[in-house]
Write a protein that holds these residues in place. Structure first.
Motif, mmCIF file in Angstrom:
data_model
loop_
_atom_site.group_PDB
_atom_site.id
_atom_site.type_symbol
_atom_site.label_atom_id
_atom_site.label_comp_id
_atom_site.label_asym_id
_atom_site.label_seq_id
_atom_site.Cartn_x
_atom_site.Cartn_y
_atom_site.Cartn_z
ATOM 1 N N GLY A 213 37.838 35.023 46.411
ATOM 2 C CA GLY A 213 37.806 36.427 46.013
ATOM 3 C C GLY A 213 38.016 36.623 44.518
ATOM 4 N N LYS A 214 37.356 37.639 43.978
ATOM 5 C CA LYS A 214 37.471 37.944 42.553
ATOM 6 C C LYS A 214 37.485 39.453 42.333
ATOM 7 C CE LYS A 214 35.263 33.874 40.447
ATOM 8 N NZ LYS A 214 36.362 33.499 39.530
ATOM 9 N N SER A 215 38.255 39.854 41.321
ATOM 10 C CA SER A 215 38.238 41.227 40.829
ATOM 11 C C SER A 215 38.186 41.165 39.310
ATOM 12 C CB SER A 215 39.502 41.973 41.280
ATOM 13 O OG SER A 215 40.643 41.450 40.598
ATOM 14 N N LEU A 216 38.267 42.302 38.650
ATOM 15 C CA LEU A 216 38.351 42.299 37.188
ATOM 16 C C LEU A 216 39.746 41.907 36.711
ATOM 17 C CD1 LEU A 216 36.249 45.426 36.132
ATOM 18 C CD2 LEU A 216 35.547 43.032 36.295
ATOM 19 N N TYR A 217 40.627 41.547 37.662
ATOM 20 C CA TYR A 217 42.000 41.166 37.327
ATOM 21 C C TYR A 217 42.317 39.704 37.604
ATOM 22 C CZ TYR A 217 42.781 46.001 36.376
ATOM 23 O OH TYR A 217 42.686 47.252 35.818
ATOM 24 N N GLY A 218 41.533 39.036 38.410
ATOM 25 C CA GLY A 218 41.857 37.643 38.670
ATOM 26 C C GLY A 218 40.951 36.999 39.697
ATOM 27 N N GLY A 219 40.983 35.685 39.701
ATOM 28 C CA GLY A 219 40.373 34.865 40.730
ATOM 29 C C GLY A 219 41.423 33.887 41.213
ATOM 30 N N TYR A 220 41.049 32.985 42.129
ATOM 31 C CA TYR A 220 42.018 32.067 42.734
ATOM 32 C C TYR A 220 41.895 30.651 42.183
ATOM 33 C CZ TYR A 220 42.931 35.759 46.115
ATOM 34 O OH TYR A 220 43.276 36.944 46.701
ATOM 35 N N ARG A 221 43.047 30.047 41.901
ATOM 36 C CA ARG A 221 43.104 28.644 41.538
ATOM 37 C C ARG A 221 43.026 27.794 42.798
ATOM 38 N NH1 ARG A 221 48.355 28.879 37.694
ATOM 39 N NH2 ARG A 221 49.197 27.958 39.608
ATOM 40 N N PRO A 222 42.822 26.485 42.660
ATOM 41 C CA PRO A 222 42.763 25.627 43.854
ATOM 42 C C PRO A 222 44.022 25.686 44.708
ATOM 43 C CG PRO A 222 41.844 24.471 41.965
ATOM 44 C CD PRO A 222 42.417 25.758 41.442
ATOM 45 N N ASP A 223 45.187 26.006 44.089
ATOM 46 C CA ASP A 223 46.411 26.090 44.889
ATOM 47 C C ASP A 223 46.586 27.450 45.552
ATOM 48 O OD1 ASP A 223 47.088 27.757 42.790
ATOM 49 O OD2 ASP A 223 48.781 26.553 42.074
ATOM 50 N N GLY A 224 45.602 28.340 45.427
ATOM 51 C CA GLY A 224 45.638 29.636 46.092
ATOM 52 C C GLY A 224 46.315 30.726 45.295
ATOM 53 N N ARG A 225 46.832 30.423 44.123
ATOM 54 C CA ARG A 225 47.489 31.441 43.301
ATOM 55 C C ARG A 225 46.448 32.169 42.450
ATOM 56 N NH1 ARG A 225 52.991 29.115 40.736
ATOM 57 N NH2 ARG A 225 53.325 31.365 40.557
ATOM 58 N N ARG A 226 46.672 33.473 42.275
ATOM 59 C CA ARG A 226 45.714 34.268 41.512
ATOM 60 C C ARG A 226 45.938 34.047 40.021
ATOM 61 N NH1 ARG A 226 44.164 40.669 41.908
ATOM 62 N NH2 ARG A 226 46.068 40.923 40.716
ATOM 63 N N ASP A 227 44.840 33.915 39.281
ATOM 64 C CA ASP A 227 44.902 33.603 37.859
ATOM 65 C C ASP A 227 44.024 34.593 37.103
ATOM 66 O OD1 ASP A 227 44.733 32.560 35.302
ATOM 67 O OD2 ASP A 227 44.501 30.484 35.959
ATOM 68 N N PRO A 228 44.596 35.357 36.152
ATOM 69 C CA PRO A 228 43.785 36.310 35.394
ATOM 70 C C PRO A 228 42.689 35.644 34.576
ATOM 71 C CG PRO A 228 46.005 36.150 34.478
ATOM 72 C CD PRO A 228 46.020 35.429 35.784
ATOM 73 N N GLU A 229 42.864 34.368 34.243
ATOM 74 C CA GLU A 229 41.827 33.668 33.478
ATOM 75 C C GLU A 229 40.576 33.416 34.321
ATOM 76 O OE1 GLU A 229 41.919 33.038 30.213
ATOM 77 O OE2 GLU A 229 43.799 34.184 30.238
ATOM 78 N N LEU A 230 40.713 33.504 35.634
ATOM 79 C CA LEU A 230 39.575 33.268 36.532
ATOM 80 C C LEU A 230 38.966 34.576 37.036
ATOM 81 C CD1 LEU A 230 41.052 30.296 38.595
ATOM 82 C CD2 LEU A 230 39.489 30.189 36.636
#
Length: 503
Positions: A213-230
């Motif tokens: 999942g992605k928004s204009l605020y973040g995507g997910y890292r491989p560990d499942g945590r949301r990252d604003p850089e993604l």
């Protein structure tokens, strides 16, 4: 009662209160030709008042234990457009997992004696199948579903303009929904409520699965945590809203709509995209009402609003953090207009058409304070009282407040304040409320009002807690209700009247 026993729509399956007296209205806005300027005309019954006489029922069950989620995706869907006029067609794209029967019920949100909605119709029984989550565009992050059409609905000519919800219900009771607006392009109301669909989609993290999942605020890292850089650089309306389909901060818009219709305001409804495209002409209305979190604005939206204000159309911003990001609006890959919202946030490059970068308006030397009188200054850690200032201003008339009075819990979510170093319209600061900010330290929230030389009013509440004080159980406050009525009565040309007490 069987949830499917409703009126059936003529759609095509494809494949697989107490009265509040209205003030003097001129002929353009509902007065009767020949009315004496010295007499209060007998106001006509507005479509919203007539609509709310119908029997209502809640559009979403209190117990949402069967609400769909983004991991199992039991049933989810989206609409082909954010707004539709009478006689136009709207399509719904629905995925069901596992495959099975489902129906779509359509509900108009409003007051309806406290029920909050009215069921307009229900589709025939439809056949649904699973559809995949698409692969994100490697450049923009857009997740474009392109699911087939499940049902087409020609919008009846007698439907009252409003915010509607399509509710998708599977045979085993799982539910999700998708919002859309029915416009009335034929009749100008006194006020037009503009729903912030660009901001709804900006926050949409679908699918909220800790994977793609992605928004204009973040995507997910491989560990499942949301990252604003993604995060995505752009988001599309051709996907469901996450979870059961209710957009982020949707409850704030819903509370404002219930209050407006409970108090019998003559309102019509439109979306951010209608303002962007020109389908919504501010000059047709005495005022525009921006109810909730309205953060993402295109240049076309801002230009149309400023032109309308210069011409005498009033503005009420009942939320906070409005007009913050500059966004570009794009068509879908197949050419359908207004389906993609772009906001890269850190890219200083201009668009291919020469448009400004998608940065904050203040970085573009057009701070939101120049329009609103205040601008975003922080996230409120815990709800705080709104501290009254300027109590002798007409906005506070009839509320009984004095400077320094504290109205509990109204400063919440996000807040705006006056930025002393920036130019702003001459007006009145209506509150001065210290709050602990997520960014650190303590900041000050301000509500504000000013009037233009043409007599237009611009009101900014400066807090996301304002609309909840209008119609959220446990949050309602008669002083906020009275102040809001003072603003909207001035905008709409209504005589002061008692606010409907509600339930």
């Amino acid at each position: 009662m069987d949830r499917f026993r409703r009126r059936t729509a003529l759609g095509l399956f494809v494949g697989g209160a107490s009265a509040v007296a209205l003030g003097p209205l001129d002929p353009v806005f509902g007065g009767r030709p020949g009315d004496s300027p010295n007499r209060l005309p007998i106001p006509p019954v507005s479509p919203v008042e007539r609509e709310n006489r119908a029997a209502g029922e809640p559009w979403w069950p209190e117990d949402d234990g069967r609400a769909a989620d983004d991991r199992q995706r039991q049933i989810q869907g989206y609409a082909s457009t954010t707004s539709v006029a009478h006689g136009e067609e709207i399509e719904f794209h629905v995925a069901v997992n596992p495959a099975g029967r489902f129906r779509i019920s359509v509900h108009r949100l409003g007051w309806y004696g406290g029920a909050g909605a009215r069921t307009m119709l229900t589709s025939p029984e439809l056949r649904g199948v699973p559809h995949p989550v698409p692969i994100a565009d490697p450049d923009t992050g857009v997740l474009d579903c392109r699911w087939p059409v499940s049902w087409r609905l020609p919008v009846p000519h007698d439907w009252t303009s409003g915010l509607y919800q399509a509710v998708f219900t599977s045979a085993d009771g799982w539910q999700a929904c998708a919002p859309f607006v029915v416009r009335d392009d034929r009749r100008p109301a006194a006020l037009c409520v503009v729903l912030p669909v660009t901001t709804w989609q900006a926050y949409n993290q679908w699918p909220r699965d800790r994977r793609v999942g992605k928004s204009l605020y973040g995507g997910y890292r491989p560990d499942g945590r949301r990252d604003p850089e993604l995060r995505a650089r752009a988001v599309t309306f051709d996907r469901p809203y996450s979870g059961a389909g209710r957009p982020f901060h949707f409850d704030r818009d819903e509370a404002a709509i219930r209050w407006l219709e409970r108090n019998l305001y003559d309102v019509s409804y439109a979306t951010s995209f209608d303002l962007h495209s020109g389908r919504l002409d501010p000059a047709r209305y005495r005022g525009l009402v921006f109810c909730g979190h309205d953060e993402y604005w295109s240049a076309e939206m801002r230009r149309a609003t400023e032109v309308g204000l210069a011409g005498g159309t009033s503005l009420a911003f009942l939320g906070a953090n409005s007009v913050y990001w500059h966004a570009r609006i794009h068509p879908a890959a197949d050419g359908r207009p207004e389906r993609v919202v772009e906001c890269a946030k850190t890219d200083p490059r201009r668009g291919a058409d020469g448009s400004d970068p998608t940065l904050t308006w203040r970085i573009l030397d057009q701070p939101e304070q120049a329009l609103l009188g205040v601008q975003y200054n922080g996230i409120v850690l815990t709800p705080q009282p709104l501290v009254v200032r300027g109590a002798d201003n007409w906005v506070w008339a009839g509320t009984g407040v004095a400077d320094g009075d504290r109205i509990p819990g109204v400063v919440a979510g996000e807040a705006d304040g006056v930025h002393a170093a920036l130019a702003r319209p001459a007006g009145t600061t209506l509150s001065s409320s210290p709050y602990p900010a997520q960014q650190g330290g303590r900041r000050v929230q301000n509500s504000h009002v000013y009037e233009t030389a043409r007599g237009a009013v611009v009101f900014a509440s400066g807090t996301l807690g304002w609309t909840l004080a209008l119609d959220r159980q446990g949050h309602r406050d008669p002083r906020i209700e009275r102040a809001t009525a003072n603003v909207l009565n001035r905008m709409a040309g209504r005589r002061p009247a008692a606010v409907s007490p509600g339930p």
